[in-house]
Design an enzyme around this catalytic site. Structure first.
Site, mmCIF file in Angstrom:
data_model
loop_
_atom_site.group_PDB
_atom_site.id
_atom_site.type_symbol
_atom_site.label_atom_id
_atom_site.label_comp_id
_atom_site.label_asym_id
_atom_site.label_seq_id
_atom_site.Cartn_x
_atom_site.Cartn_y
_atom_site.Cartn_z
ATOM 1 N N GLY A 46 0.843 -1.196 0.000
ATOM 2 C CA GLY A 46 0.000 0.000 0.000
ATOM 3 C C GLY A 46 0.872 1.237 0.000
ATOM 4 O O GLY A 46 2.060 1.172 0.323
ATOM 5 N N GLN A 51 3.040 10.004 1.200
ATOM 6 C CA GLN A 51 4.340 9.340 1.414
ATOM 7 C C GLN A 51 5.333 9.661 0.297
ATOM 8 O O GLN A 51 6.534 9.445 0.468
ATOM 9 C CB GLN A 51 4.168 7.821 1.542
ATOM 10 N N CYS A 93 5.534 -0.279 7.653
ATOM 11 C CA CYS A 93 5.262 0.946 6.891
ATOM 12 C C CYS A 93 6.514 1.316 6.111
ATOM 13 O O CYS A 93 7.615 1.315 6.668
ATOM 14 C CB CYS A 93 4.886 2.075 7.853
ATOM 15 N N LEU A 94 6.322 1.665 4.839
ATOM 16 C CA LEU A 94 7.471 2.036 4.005
ATOM 17 C C LEU A 94 8.108 3.332 4.516
ATOM 18 O O LEU A 94 9.274 3.594 4.224
ATOM 19 C CB LEU A 94 7.026 2.185 2.551
ATOM 20 N N HIS A 135 -4.743 1.825 7.882
ATOM 21 C CA HIS A 135 -3.357 2.291 7.982
ATOM 22 C C HIS A 135 -3.118 3.424 6.969
ATOM 23 O O HIS A 135 -2.539 4.463 7.307
ATOM 24 C CB HIS A 135 -2.430 1.100 7.714
ATOM 25 N N GLU A 136 -3.579 3.219 5.731
ATOM 26 C CA GLU A 136 -3.347 4.232 4.683
ATOM 27 C C GLU A 136 -4.195 5.478 4.933
ATOM 28 O O GLU A 136 -3.743 6.604 4.690
ATOM 29 C CB GLU A 136 -3.651 3.648 3.294
ATOM 30 N N HIS A 139 -2.497 7.711 7.224
ATOM 31 C CA HIS A 139 -1.485 8.555 6.557
ATOM 32 C C HIS A 139 -2.124 9.850 6.044
ATOM 33 O O HIS A 139 -1.511 10.919 6.100
ATOM 34 C CB HIS A 139 -0.870 7.824 5.355
HETATM 35 O O1 K1U Z 1 3.861 2.267 3.973
HETATM 36 C C1 K1U Z 1 2.728 1.827 3.831
HETATM 37 O O2 K1U Z 1 1.758 2.464 4.196
HETATM 38 C C2 K1U Z 1 2.545 0.477 3.180
HETATM 39 C C3 K1U Z 1 2.536 -0.675 4.153
HETATM 40 C C4 K1U Z 1 1.122 -1.185 4.252
HETATM 41 C C5 K1U Z 1 0.795 -2.082 5.408
HETATM 42 C C6 K1U Z 1 1.464 -3.279 5.594
HETATM 43 C C7 K1U Z 1 1.103 -4.109 6.643
HETATM 44 C C8 K1U Z 1 0.074 -3.761 7.486
HETATM 45 C C9 K1U Z 1 -0.556 -2.563 7.304
HETATM 46 C C10 K1U Z 1 -0.209 -1.727 6.255
HETATM 47 C C11 K1U Z 1 3.481 -1.727 3.578
HETATM 48 O O3 K1U Z 1 3.352 -2.111 2.478
HETATM 49 S S1 K1U Z 1 4.731 -2.268 4.610
HETATM 50 C C12 K1U Z 1 5.627 -3.461 3.616
HETATM 51 C C13 K1U Z 1 4.967 -4.773 3.516
HETATM 52 O O4 K1U Z 1 3.816 -4.940 3.849
HETATM 53 C C14 K1U Z 1 5.748 -5.911 3.027
HETATM 54 C C15 K1U Z 1 7.044 -5.743 2.634
HETATM 55 C C16 K1U Z 1 7.769 -6.843 2.178
HETATM 56 C C17 K1U Z 1 7.196 -8.087 2.146
HETATM 57 C C18 K1U Z 1 5.886 -8.248 2.557
HETATM 58 C C19 K1U Z 1 5.158 -7.166 2.999
HETATM 59 ZN ZN ZN Z 2 2.438 3.313 6.126
#
Ligand code: K1U
Ligand code: ZN
Length: 171
Positions: A46, A51, A93-94, A135-136, A139
């Site tokens: 996501g 971001q 979260c990225l 979560h998004e 943000h």
């Molecule tokens: O930064 C963000 O908002 C995106 C976030 C979304 C999210 C993930 C998990 C729970 C709630 C919200 C991500 O994408 S974090 C990265 C991620 O999920 C991932 C990375 C590598 C392998 C598998 C998953």
């Molecule tokens: Zn996030």
């Protein structure tokens, strides 16, 4: 399409409250495509526009990338209803790289949004979809998942993040 750098905490731009999109047009779809490309490049599921430094109410998500890329855009999303029942998921979260923590949120939500063609959609979600949407949407209000943690856990997470940043800068 281009890959844009993703802001990381404690960048103050992540605290911005995003504003609604007024017109869904070709320029907006270009931003959505850049968001999707940036999300895939960073291995995320996501991404909110803020971001990548664009404080507009836009989210892209693709929860199931094993079967190919299928990015979904959620424009001007609004939560219409949230269950009293809560669910706990481990979130990442990225913008807070390398930190994963359990967060409790409503287990089910109903929301409305515009799709990339500007058509109003209503969606009922549970599981990872409900978690990721919330979560998004946080943000879009300048809230990070670590803001849901206790003061102690949040400061440990921020210290870990700063240490990881220092190590990365030192090469
Ligand atoms: O930064 C963000 O908002 C995106 C976030 C979304 C999210 C993930 C998990 C729970 C709630 C919200 C991500 O994408 S974090 C990265 C991620 O999920 C991932 C990375 C590598 C392998 C598998 C998953
Ligand atoms: Zn996030």
């Amino acid at each position: 399409m281009s890959i844009r750098p993703i802001l990381t905490a404690p960048d103050p731009r992540l605290k911005a409250v995003s504003t609604d999109v007024e017109k869904v047009d070709a320029e907006l779809r270009r931003l959505i495509d850049d968001m999707a490309e940036s999300m895939y490049e960073a291995d995320g599921i996501g991404l909110a526009a803020v971001q990548i430094g664009a404080p507009k109410n836009i989210i892209v998500m693709d929860l199931d990338q094993k079967s190919g890329k299928n990015p979904q855009a959620y424009i001007n999303p609004k939560i219409l209803w949230a269950s009293d029942e809560l669910a706990t998921f481990e979130e990442g979260c990225l913008s807070v790289p390398e930190i994963w923590e359990d967060v409790e949120r409503p287990a089910r939500i109903k929301c409305e949004y515009l799709d990339r063609d500007g058509v109003l959609q209503v969606l009922e979600a549970d599981g990872l979809l409900a978690t990721c949407l919330q979560h998004e949407m946080d943000h879009l209000n300048g809230v990070l998942f670590i803001d849901h943690l206790s003061k102690l856990k949040r400061s440990i997470a921020l210290r870990k993040l700063q240490k990881a940043k220092r190590l990365k800068e030192a090469g």
